[in-house]
Design an enzyme around this catalytic site. Sequence first.
Site, PDB file in Angstrom:
ATOM      1  N   LYS A  24       0.836  -1.206   0.000  1.00 58.56           N
ATOM      2  CA  LYS A  24       0.000   0.000   0.000  1.00 58.56           C
ATOM      3  C   LYS A  24       0.873   1.259   0.000  1.00 58.56           C
ATOM      4  CE  LYS A  24      -3.983   1.982   2.527  1.00 58.56           C
ATOM      5  NZ  LYS A  24      -4.754   1.954   3.781  1.00 58.56           N
ATOM      6  N   SER A  44      -9.723   2.158   2.796  1.00 58.20           N
ATOM      7  CA  SER A  44      -8.835   2.914   1.937  1.00 58.20           C
ATOM      8  C   SER A  44      -7.823   2.053   1.184  1.00 58.20           C
ATOM      9  CB  SER A  44      -8.069   3.942   2.775  1.00 58.20           C
ATOM     10  OG  SER A  44      -7.209   3.287   3.688  1.00 58.20           O
ATOM     11  N   SER A  68      -9.998  -0.075   6.925  1.00 58.22           N
ATOM     12  CA  SER A  68      -9.379   0.107   5.609  1.00 58.22           C
ATOM     13  C   SER A  68      -8.791  -1.145   4.979  1.00 58.22           C
ATOM     14  CB  SER A  68      -8.291   1.188   5.683  1.00 58.22           C
ATOM     15  OG  SER A  68      -8.894   2.459   5.712  1.00 58.22           O
TER      16      SER A  68
END
Lengths: 470, 470
Positions: B65, B140, B164
Amino acid sequence: METDVIIGLEIHVQLNKLNSKMFCGCSTNYHNSEPNSHTCPVCLGLPGSLPVLNKKAVEYGIRVGLALDCKIEEQTLFYRKNYYYPDLPKGFQISQYDYPLATGGHLLIKGDDGERQIRITRAHMEEDPGRLIHAGTIDKAKYTMVDYNRCGMPLLEVVTEPDLRSPKEARVFLDKLRSILEYLDVFDGNLEGSMRVDANISLAGGDRAEVKNISSHKGVEKALSYEITRQRNLKRRNIKVVQETRHFDELRNITVSIRSKEQAHDYRYYPEADLVPIRVATWVPAIKASLPELPDAKRDRFREQYGMTDDHAKALTSDIKVANFYELVAARAAPKLAAVWVANVLKGELNYRSLAVDSFKPDHMVEIVNMLDSGRIAEDAAVQIIRTILDKGGSPGQIVSDLGLTRAGDDAVLRAVREAVAESVVAVEDFRGGNERALNYVIGLVMKKTKGRADPAEVHRLVVEEVERT
Amino acid sequence: MLTQLKDQLVAGSSEEYLQKLFDKIEHSSLNAFTTLAKDSALARAREFDRKPWQGLLAGIPIAIKECISTQGIETTCSSKILKGYVPPYDAHVVERLKAEGAIVMGKTNMDEFAMGTSTETSCFGPTRNPWDLGTVPGGSSGGSAAAVAGGEAPCALGSDTGGSVRCPASFCGIVGLKPTYGLVSRYGLIAYANSLEQIGPLTNTVEDTALLMEIIAGHDWRDTTSAEKGSYIPGLKNGIRGLKIGIPKEYFGEGVDKKVEKAIWDAISTLESLGAAWKEVSLPHTRYALAAYYVIAMSEASSNLARFDGLRYGLRKDEDQDWHTTYSEIRAEGFGPEVKRRILLGTYALSAGYYGRYYLKALKVRTLIKDDFLRAFNDVDIIAGPTMPIPAFRIGERINDPLSLYLADVFTVPINLAGVPAVSLPCGFSGRLPIGLQLIGKHFQEDLLLRAAHAFEEATPFHLKRPEAV
């Protein structure tokens, strides 16, 4: 003493005897290094980095807290103090707020009218920001450079109650605090920026001004004196003193306003979740047991153990290095005589030359005191030896023989006395006629002939004997 | 799957496999990746093919990420303000992955600074859901989830502050774990709300998640909130006979999509058929969780994001003004509207006079929510419910309605507030779109949690279904 002056201090002490910074492994020995060479992701606040508490720093903080008779919290906690400034790479400073390390202590100082306790509100830990170097003065600089080497240095902020009554007392307090910090071996006051002071000052009934970031004890005294004059002048003209933050201009010896109360920061303190609370209560007994003898206790002991005056004891204990030096000498030479010579003469000669006590070997002092004690050298000669060592080097024995400083032997003195009396017919007549002072001329002549190596009292006795005999 | 893939790569070619992934990504419309580390990854794969090395992930590519620091690969949190920032160090988890032989293939898209539920607020543009290109992948960590679900990466890491990892796992039909707070070091994870977030795996199977946890979990001295790991693979297949499952009544009813609710009840029946027993439990403070979460997360964000000022890295203006103006301009240009909204609200909540009303109150609610879980866990071993109340929504549908976006986090944020672990795994479909089952465990009981998830996965076909070629 000015009874309406109210002063409180916030002192930022760099715990610069530690090897590594507060929250990372970077070395604290950054002085004389290239700017920004003592940094890592943590002290640069790079994204994703996390602080790791230097336990030794907390231990040092506790040492100071205990030495100031503070209560140590059971459990201590770190907070974030949020504000923007280019020297602060994270946009917040890790500090303490509720549950500071130490609270409610005091420090005994020699105040303007005798000994007084100055109350310590708290002592808390925080990280030092970086250093800004302005191209020119702060208000006119075209650009500013940032050096993050200092960033993350462990700081202890000591906060006093508003118990100080004059600029001089503030300075005495700071000197005493520095002395204790050096006794505790947590602090070296000779390094630049190692102790920085914010001084709060008001006249009774008026609002206070805070003078920020003063970097020397002398500066604190000057800034406060200036503030008293400024605030008195305002009062005299019936102008209200406003609460504000001021900057001390060291070149002009004045303070200037930088922030009013309305512009005061809201630091939005809140707990730092990256550092878990630490239970320090269990550390305290061991740290307490390891505390060294502090200046006041040492002063009492010196007075009693060595039989010296209180003034000498004070002079010898205000600096741990001088105290240690003295004890080395006193172990091998007459302690009382050594106290006089270290406190009165050596300290003065060192101060005159801005030298520290480690510029003089204890062995040399032992030799000098022993020669004085046995009468081998006179006091004038001892002073000359100390000066020569400080200015040119060498050892006492060598200097004595090189300069011929041994106290003149009796034969030489007697010969000089006989010659002088014979050469001073008029003066001797005057003395016999009842003029006591006429003898001074003869004594002077003897001293001249012996190059000052004779004891004046002894010469006086010998001259009288010679005059009576002839 | 990863274990089999490893054998295939040793027998075949890591480089070929990786090249195929890169080809697929370059022709993909998912926009799952922000930066591909093609050169370094392919070079590493060639090395592996020449002389395979050992390790739990030997030769296997992994997607990371955009908010997890990777040495030498741009890491921006999908924010304009960090454009150009290349970390000089690897996050702890990345170090661990590399040590086990994994190859970092690239960085994945996310909501700017992880603030979102849809991966629409990225400065790289939105990521699409591989099951339906018109819908969001969740957020997210939407890039990581879409990459794994879309077959563009065999596994990925995300981060979970309020859901997330689990939300995009749910929306994309894969497995995502939010570990117990403290189980995985956050060193190198760019903070959004540091008291809430954890790094977690996003994978095709529960076994793969267990494998990644064996690698990334455990104490790291650079994160003092991190703890020792357990063991996740060995007991994985031991079944769930006798397991007691709690069904929180607050996680059903109003606001929960009917198809989602049915899929969850079906999943509970499946677990029952595997030998588990269930009973209703209550988490009475659930309705305060969203408010508490957003106050805490925004407050922490306002402090964590203060360091982004353009002075040392990231976005820079052509011409500098005084520092205050420059900071303002860079932050005005660099942050998107959602980030600004959260910084403003968080700053407000921490301000003098509001701190007690908002931040402190939110902390109290947090304690109550944690107590809810602890109380429920007195009776049951794990808790089951929906991950998200709804399946993935259309791109653009909610982006201008932040409140409705916040409400979607209702079942994920309590887990972060309590610090307990939770996993989302596929348990059905609503039309083409996957539905996620959330299993919640006791602190540091990831082993039991993953064992239950694995038993469910073995008994159901949902993880085998993959989206049509996109």
